[in-house]
Scaffold this motif. Structure first.
Motif, short mmCIF file in Angstrom:
data_model
loop_
_atom_site.label_atom_id
_atom_site.label_comp_id
_atom_site.label_asym_id
_atom_site.label_seq_id
_atom_site.Cartn_x
_atom_site.Cartn_y
_atom_site.Cartn_z
N CYS A 393 5.12 12.04 5.44
CA CYS A 393 4.61 12.42 4.12
C CYS A 393 3.12 12.67 4.27
O CYS A 393 2.55 12.43 5.34
CB CYS A 393 4.88 11.33 3.07
SG CYS A 393 3.97 9.79 3.34
N SER A 394 2.46 13.11 3.22
CA SER A 394 1.02 13.29 3.29
C SER A 394 0.34 11.92 3.18
O SER A 394 0.89 10.97 2.60
CB SER A 394 0.54 14.19 2.14
OG SER A 394 0.61 13.52 0.90
N ARG A 395 -0.86 11.82 3.69
CA ARG A 395 -1.61 10.57 3.54
C ARG A 395 -1.96 10.30 2.08
O ARG A 395 -2.11 9.16 1.67
CB ARG A 395 -2.89 10.61 4.39
CG ARG A 395 -2.61 10.42 5.87
CD ARG A 395 -3.86 10.35 6.71
NE ARG A 395 -3.51 9.99 8.07
CZ ARG A 395 -3.55 8.75 8.56
NH1 ARG A 395 -3.92 7.74 7.77
NH2 ARG A 395 -3.22 8.50 9.80
N GLN A 396 -2.08 11.37 1.31
CA GLN A 396 -2.37 11.20 -0.12
C GLN A 396 -1.24 10.44 -0.81
O GLN A 396 -1.49 9.69 -1.76
CB GLN A 396 -2.57 12.57 -0.76
CG GLN A 396 -3.02 12.55 -2.21
CD GLN A 396 -4.48 12.14 -2.38
OE1 GLN A 396 -5.07 11.56 -1.47
NE2 GLN A 396 -5.03 12.42 -3.54
N MET A 397 0.00 10.62 -0.36
CA MET A 397 1.12 9.95 -0.99
C MET A 397 1.09 8.44 -0.76
O MET A 397 1.69 7.68 -1.51
CB MET A 397 2.45 10.53 -0.49
CG MET A 397 3.67 9.97 -1.22
SD MET A 397 5.19 10.73 -0.68
CE MET A 397 6.32 9.34 -0.87
N THR A 398 0.40 8.00 0.28
CA THR A 398 0.36 6.56 0.55
C THR A 398 -0.49 5.80 -0.46
O THR A 398 -0.41 4.57 -0.55
CB THR A 398 -0.19 6.28 1.96
OG1 THR A 398 -1.54 6.74 2.05
CG2 THR A 398 0.64 6.99 3.02
N LEU A 399 -1.32 6.52 -1.22
CA LEU A 399 -2.15 5.87 -2.23
C LEU A 399 -1.38 5.77 -3.55
O LEU A 399 -0.90 6.77 -4.08
CB LEU A 399 -3.42 6.67 -2.48
CG LEU A 399 -4.61 6.43 -1.56
CD1 LEU A 399 -5.76 7.33 -2.00
CD2 LEU A 399 -5.05 4.98 -1.60
N ARG A 400 -1.29 4.58 -4.08
CA ARG A 400 -0.74 4.43 -5.43
C ARG A 400 -1.84 4.70 -6.45
O ARG A 400 -3.03 4.67 -6.15
CB ARG A 400 -0.20 3.01 -5.62
CG ARG A 400 1.05 2.74 -4.81
CD ARG A 400 1.83 1.57 -5.41
NE ARG A 400 1.14 0.30 -5.23
CZ ARG A 400 1.47 -0.82 -5.88
NH1 ARG A 400 2.44 -0.81 -6.79
NH2 ARG A 400 0.82 -1.93 -5.64
N SER A 423 1.81 0.86 6.43
CA SER A 423 0.77 -0.16 6.31
C SER A 423 -0.37 0.30 5.38
O SER A 423 -1.14 -0.53 4.89
CB SER A 423 0.20 -0.52 7.67
OG SER A 423 -0.40 0.61 8.28
N LEU A 424 -0.45 1.61 5.14
CA LEU A 424 -1.50 2.14 4.26
C LEU A 424 -1.13 1.99 2.80
O LEU A 424 -2.00 2.11 1.91
CB LEU A 424 -1.75 3.62 4.56
CG LEU A 424 -2.22 3.96 5.99
CD1 LEU A 424 -2.35 5.47 6.14
CD2 LEU A 424 -3.54 3.28 6.31
N VAL A 425 0.14 1.75 2.52
CA VAL A 425 0.61 1.66 1.14
C VAL A 425 0.36 0.25 0.62
O VAL A 425 0.84 -0.72 1.18
CB VAL A 425 2.11 2.00 1.05
CG1 VAL A 425 2.57 1.92 -0.42
CG2 VAL A 425 2.39 3.37 1.62
N ARG A 426 -0.40 0.15 -0.47
CA ARG A 426 -0.71 -1.16 -1.02
C ARG A 426 -0.59 -1.11 -2.54
O ARG A 426 -0.74 -0.08 -3.14
CB ARG A 426 -2.13 -1.59 -0.64
CG ARG A 426 -2.30 -1.83 0.86
CD ARG A 426 -3.70 -2.29 1.18
NE ARG A 426 -3.87 -2.62 2.59
CZ ARG A 426 -4.16 -1.73 3.52
NH1 ARG A 426 -4.33 -0.46 3.20
NH2 ARG A 426 -4.28 -2.08 4.78
#
Length: 426
Positions: A393-400, A423-426
């Protein structure tokens, strides 16, 4: 890949309106024959593809729409039950069915007025099938590509699509690759996020721990996600050419004074204030299109389809048109900038309400993307680049969203992000 390179197969002469319209018409007739059983039925995809990484399921995600007026009630029931799209809080289970029942007769009439149902399924299946044909040529390593459509609120529903995937030879111990390709170019938790939540739910029920006694099933489908593409060059080019064509219908001396009104589906301000990126990404699309047009015309971004009394993102499209007409702006061109095909919001809300009520011959709408070959070739380019990148997925999607508290959103993002990005998803 540059736009010039990506359009090699579509010379400018071939993309003239009469030519590509006839091509699309012929393709849709053939496509319709296949759906009606008039052509040979395609065999299920098996996991012995000639491609080194194929076969690949290409799954278009979208809201969907009722294909007949008889499906309107069920469509609205699912829509108002979705707290991601229309957040009603603790009373969702009570208010959702109540609102949907009250609105059903009115919405049934609207669908009757545009021909008895939404064309979004026809266009989605056509776009996906045509994209897969191109992908088989430009991405042979992941071929064959099999088209699927998963709607959030109408048939084919996500669970129907997932069951079909399994029946066609994906998963169930055989593995296989699937790409969830959102057909919302601009990301929102209310649209793409909701569709991914639903896909994640049914994956767990049919292939995950819930389906395997608390253990992850082996040989499950390997998913990746194309989660946003608001400024892709082919999307921008397709919009720009449609705008240029409609601008050409105005007298030359007035052409550069036509006000371009980009219209997108609105969202509740509670969603926007939580940090949803949708409004910013829609604005990015608008700016990219205007940049392609060399900013020849004045323009504004407005919002449509507000539901209920709570505060929504504005200004509203209908109010904007009425206000500009009263101020003497007789020439207004509506551009549905967040939609990739015609449906109720274009065919009824814009055409039969906003434009009709404006009562001004200078108020018009550009054609929707529908079977536009530039757009479909762009979809193939996006998909091919995604598969070659190896990204889940895009790195942008890892941000909530900054104010997100949803555990479901957290777990869904971790799943689709995969081992490298989870691990980037918090």
């Amino acid at each position: 890949m540059s736009l010039r390179t990506s359009l090699t197969a579509f010379p400018r002469q071939a993309l003239s309106r009469p030519n590509w319209r006839q091509t699309v018409k012929t393709s849709l007739v053939n496509y319709g024959d296949q759906r009606c059983g008039m052509a040979a039925t395609a065999h299920p995809v098996t996991q012995d593809s000639t491609g080194s990484k194929g076969p690949t399921a290409m799954v278009f995600l979208n809201m969907g729409g009722p294909s007949t007026t008889q499906e309107v009630g069920d469509f609205l029931s699912r829509l108002f039950a979705d707290g991601d799209l229309i957040p009603l809080g603790r009373l969702q289970s009570y208010l959702g069915p109540l609102i949907s029942r009250r609105r059903t007769p009115k919405i049934e009439k609207q669908y009757a007025d545009i021909g008895g149902g939404s064309p979004i399924r026809k266009w989605s299946e056509y776009q996906c099938a045509e994209m897969c044909k191109i992908l088989d040529k430009i991405s042979p390593e992941s071929a064959p590509h099999k088209p699927y459509v998963a709607f959030r609120y109408a048939n084919p529903l996500t669970e129907q699509m997932y069951t079909q995937l399994l029946d066609d030879g994906f998963g169930r111990g055989k593995g296989g690759r699937a790409v969830a390709f959102t057909q919302y170019p601009q990301y929102s938790c209310s649209t793409t996020g909701s569709s991914l939540n639903e896909l994640w739910k049914w994956r767990n029920r049919l292939e995950g721990k819930r389906a395997n006694g608390g253990k992850e099933g082996e040989g499950a489908i390997q998913w990746s996600v194309i989660d946003r593409w608001p400024t892709h060059e082919s999307l921008v080019e397709a919009f720009a050419r449609n705008i240029e064509e409609q601008l050409a219908t105005y007298p030359e001396e007035r052409r550069n004074d036509v006000v371009l009104l980009f219209s997108a589906h609105s969202l509740p301000m509670s969603v926007i204030n939580r940090g949803d990126p949708y409004a910013a990404e829609v604005a990015a699309t608008v700016h990219a299109v205007m940049q392609r047009l060399n900013f020849t015309n004045p323009y504004r971004l407005c919002w449509q389809s507000q539901v209920g009394p709570s505060a929504w993102l504005g200004a509203q499209t209908s109010d904007t048109v009425q206000n500009y007409v009263k101020k003497g702006h007789a020439d207004l061109l509506l551009i549905p900038i967040a939609f990739t095909s015609d449906h109720i919001e274009t065919l009824y809300e814009l055409d039969k309400e906003v434009i009709h009520e404006a009562n001004s011959p200078g108020v018009k709408r550009v054609e929707s993307l529908n079977g536009n070959p530039i757009f479909i070739k762009g979809l193939a380019d996006i998909a091919a680049a995604h598969m070659r990148s190896g990204q889940t997925c895009s790195r942008q999607m890892t941000l909530r969203c900054q104010g997100c508290t949803s555990e479901r959103c957290l777990e869904q993002k971790k799943f689709f992000a995969g081992p490298e990005l989870s691990s980037l998803v918090r």
